[in-house]
Design an enzyme around this catalytic site. Sequence first.
Site, PDB file in Angstrom:
ATOM      1  N   SER A 328       4.069   5.401   0.299  1.00 45.27           N
ATOM      2  CA  SER A 328       3.373   4.103   0.252  1.00 45.27           C
ATOM      3  C   SER A 328       1.885   4.269   0.532  1.00 45.27           C
ATOM      4  CB  SER A 328       3.964   3.148   1.293  1.00 45.27           C
ATOM      5  OG  SER A 328       5.303   2.872   1.003  1.00 45.27           O
ATOM      6  N   ARG A 332      -1.549   3.809  -2.081  1.00 46.66           N
ATOM      7  CA  ARG A 332      -2.632   2.881  -1.750  1.00 46.66           C
ATOM      8  C   ARG A 332      -3.961   3.609  -1.607  1.00 46.66           C
ATOM      9  NH1 ARG A 332       2.263   0.860  -0.433  1.00 46.66           N
ATOM     10  NH2 ARG A 332       2.555  -1.389  -0.161  1.00 46.66           N
ATOM     11  N   ARG A 428      14.245  -2.454 -13.441  1.00 47.37           N
ATOM     12  CA  ARG A 428      13.966  -3.141 -12.171  1.00 47.37           C
ATOM     13  C   ARG A 428      13.229  -4.464 -12.385  1.00 47.37           C
ATOM     14  NH1 ARG A 428      11.935   1.030  -7.848  1.00 47.37           N
ATOM     15  NH2 ARG A 428      12.481  -0.732  -6.514  1.00 47.37           N
ATOM     16  N   ASP A 623      14.291   1.691   2.949  1.00 50.09           N
ATOM     17  CA  ASP A 623      14.514   2.870   2.102  1.00 50.09           C
ATOM     18  C   ASP A 623      15.465   3.880   2.737  1.00 50.09           C
ATOM     19  OD1 ASP A 623      12.860   1.838   0.186  1.00 50.09           O
ATOM     20  OD2 ASP A 623      11.078   2.896   0.890  1.00 50.09           O
ATOM     21  N   LYS A 650      16.839  -1.525  -5.953  1.00 53.61           N
ATOM     22  CA  LYS A 650      15.956  -0.361  -5.748  1.00 53.61           C
ATOM     23  C   LYS A 650      16.067   0.567  -6.956  1.00 53.61           C
ATOM     24  CE  LYS A 650      14.262  -1.625  -1.868  1.00 53.61           C
ATOM     25  NZ  LYS A 650      12.845  -1.982  -1.808  1.00 53.61           N
ATOM     26  N   ARG A 654      21.707   0.523  -4.742  1.00 53.18           N
ATOM     27  CA  ARG A 654      22.049   1.500  -3.705  1.00 53.18           C
ATOM     28  C   ARG A 654      23.327   1.156  -2.948  1.00 53.18           C
ATOM     29  NH1 ARG A 654      15.886   3.072  -1.777  1.00 53.18           N
ATOM     30  NH2 ARG A 654      15.590   4.593  -3.448  1.00 53.18           N
ATOM     31  N   ARG A 703      16.731   8.976  -3.466  1.00 54.49           N
ATOM     32  CA  ARG A 703      17.258   8.847  -2.101  1.00 54.49           C
ATOM     33  C   ARG A 703      18.793   8.968  -2.066  1.00 54.49           C
ATOM     34  NH1 ARG A 703      12.535   8.128   0.386  1.00 54.49           N
ATOM     35  NH2 ARG A 703      11.075   6.632  -0.509  1.00 54.49           N
TER      36      ARG A 703
HETATM   37  C1  S3P Z   1       7.186  -0.091  -0.806  1.00 52.68           C
HETATM   38  C2  S3P Z   1       7.907  -1.209  -0.486  1.00 52.68           C
HETATM   39  C3  S3P Z   1       9.379  -1.260  -0.527  1.00 52.68           C
HETATM   40  C4  S3P Z   1       9.994   0.118  -0.542  1.00 52.68           C
HETATM   41  C5  S3P Z   1       9.312   1.036  -1.521  1.00 52.68           C
HETATM   42  C6  S3P Z   1       7.833   1.175  -1.168  1.00 52.68           C
HETATM   43  C7  S3P Z   1       5.714  -0.155  -0.765  1.00 52.68           C
HETATM   44  O1  S3P Z   1       9.803  -1.914  -1.702  1.00 52.68           O
HETATM   45  O2  S3P Z   1      11.370   0.038  -0.829  1.00 52.68           O
HETATM   46  O3  S3P Z   1       9.907   2.317  -1.491  1.00 52.68           O
HETATM   47  O4  S3P Z   1       5.059   0.911  -0.798  1.00 52.68           O
HETATM   48  O5  S3P Z   1       5.167  -1.248  -0.685  1.00 52.68           O
HETATM   49  P1  S3P Z   1       9.975  -3.533  -1.745  1.00 52.68           P
HETATM   50  O6  S3P Z   1       8.654  -4.126  -1.634  1.00 52.68           O
HETATM   51  O7  S3P Z   1      10.589  -3.806  -3.099  1.00 52.68           O
HETATM   52  O8  S3P Z   1      10.903  -3.869  -0.633  1.00 52.68           O
END
Ligand code: S3P
Length: 749
Positions: A328, A332, A428, A623, A650, A654, A703
């Site tokens: 994440s 960013r 998705r 996750d 996801k 899952r 995962r």
């Molecule tokens: C993430 C948010 C989560 C997570 C994903 C990464 C992010 O997803 O499951 O692996 O970096 O903002 P969701 O926003 O769909 O819950």
Amino acid sequence: MSAPLFEKVAFIGLGLIGSSLARVMIAENLATQIVASTRSKQTLEDAKALGLIQEGYSDPIEAVKGADLVVLALPVRATQKVLEAIQPYLSENVILTDVGSTKGNVVDAAKAVYGEHLPAGFVPGHPIAGAEHTGVHAGKVDLFANHKVILTPLPSSADWAVEKLIQLWQAAKAEVICMDVEKHDEVLAHTSHLPHLMAFNLVEQLANREDNLDIFRYAAGGFRDFSRIAASDPQMWHDIFFANKKAILNAVDGFEKQLKTLRQLIEDENSQALMGVLGHAQAARQHFNHMLANKPLMEKNKVTTQQFTILPGQKNFQGKFTVPGDKSVSHRSIMFGAIAEGTTHVTGFLEGEDALATLQAFRDMGVSIEGPKNGEVTIHGVGMHGLKAPASALYMGNSGTSMRLLAGMLSAQKFDSVMTGDASLSKRPMERIAKPLRAMGAHIQTTGERGTPPVSITGNQPLKGIQYDLPMASAQVKSGILLAGLWAEGETAVTEPEPTRDHSERMLRAFGYEVKTEGNRISLQGGGKLMATDIQVPSDISSAAFFMVGAAITEGSDVTLEAVGINPTRTGVIEILKQMGADLTVENERIAGGEPIADIRIRGTRTLKGIHMPEDQVPLAIDEFPALFIAAACAEGQTILTGAAELRVKESDRIQVMADGLKIMGIDCTPTDDGIIIEGKGKAGEWGAIFTGGEIESHHDHRIAMSFSMAGLRTSGEIKIVGTETVATSFPTFTALANQAGLTIQVSE
Ligand code: S3P
């Protein structure tokens, strides 16, 4: 057995391509009768002897009489003459196709014979397959398998003809793509004809030098790789260069322009720009590799590209490990660095395919990015208004984070854009981000079935801030909206039902942008700017989680995960494992790059116990549930998860995929709408096998694959996990580290 697809097939020409297709027809029983006409009597005799044809003719007219499929498999330049001859003798509903590598001139030849009224059964085609050898003997039944075949249906082409040809080529195990004639010739001019022209040109340039002997003698791999295709048939390429003249000249012009740019950068010693161009090209090539590697995932008859085999009998699980950077935060760092003013340095960047997809997307939008090299990336920010229109669709691979966050950013740009993804991402839900963005004024469409990718955005739409109550706890949707808000008029605010990971908020602040957090309400004012900064990416707790679970279920284990991010919005896995009784300590807490980090030590000293997982921890461990389900299976008593419906959308569903795998491995469990009930098989003080082994389908979810790998620590039989190539999206060093710790994972392609 069903009736063959065709009654009588006539091949005009029977070289490598024609005879390979004839072999497919025989192997797959696609035709009642196969005949051919060729100029060479020998070829016809050989074809008969090989059992490829029932009849051979020197006159194509004889061959086509009564045929319901005619395949022109001869040099393209002969098309018009042959068509003129056979036209009066073709059956009314004949399907007429060809296999030439240029298409515009085949259509011109047909028009010269038929005028503007082309027959409904005429559908030009181009199988992109070949071999060094030519001729009827060189043909192979698998020549087209896993290769592309392009069909170029014309406005006059009937659907029934196109459909039958698709069936034919699919029976040859080819991937069929339909495109229009101009597009075909343009694509081929760039991807095949131009590279051949360049290879001939380079060899010619060097051959003309006086010192050519020396040059060729000392030429190393680079020259060899680049010039290989200059050894191709000159007559054939001569014909192709003329046949596709217009598109090739365009491609040559583009090449000259690009070459001039490079020349100038070298002359000016413009280091940054040169690095930008070379880095972009290198990344594009790597990305292209990845797309090729991922290609089978998109095919209907899925081909698995990688599998893990985990052998039973592992006792040890020990060591100190540094898992790769947080996914994440890595995403960013690129996104914010790209739109900041100045240069951002990133360390600890996750060199996994997901974060690399984001990196490539910004390179495609004109941002000069150096690296990644050993986790270091330098981003030369272009400011809030500096992104450029990408030349083509942005490919997001497996990464939902890239697509949803970028949806917000792209909605605010002046240019149009399209985002695509792999088979998993293409399923998705994207309406969850498209809907609030539309409310802000964005023109965004989810063009897949059921609100799924591709996502198509029309630029140049003024955005206005909104207050949005998130219907689901999603950091991706929250972030996508806030990012659009950077360019929107006024305040953009998101209220989340429960706190989710707050990396966007933290990092925006690190880039000097004011973001307010009041309870569950996060807001910012549009119109500001980001100032470049340095980002230190912590190790990903989501990757560490597999090792945490592995250690928690293995007797005598002692594993330390170093410098792991323990942002409070991510530590659900620690809390849940502790509640299950794991021997887990968080040591050496410190702050690095604005995020809290720590070393996490887990020892296998006691049997876990089943619990009702606390719902308030669900978004904070979103996750980590696949790994936690493995822990639950090894625990004593029942584990219940509720309030986690998000797990169903996801990278795979899952809940279902884990339940299926657990059942295969002998675990009693019941999936529910928003969670699962798992009957743990553990007994206090006992450390024997819990799982039976078996074959697990990961559904290309990284995962799932890594979680079931950890089950290998408590299995009596071998575990096979198929579709594991996506592990590289988030944890490219997974098997190396797991094997170092004591597991035995064998990887096979
Ligand atoms: C993430 C948010 C989560 C997570 C994903 C990464 C992010 O997803 O499951 O692996 O970096 O903002 P969701 O926003 O769909 O819950």
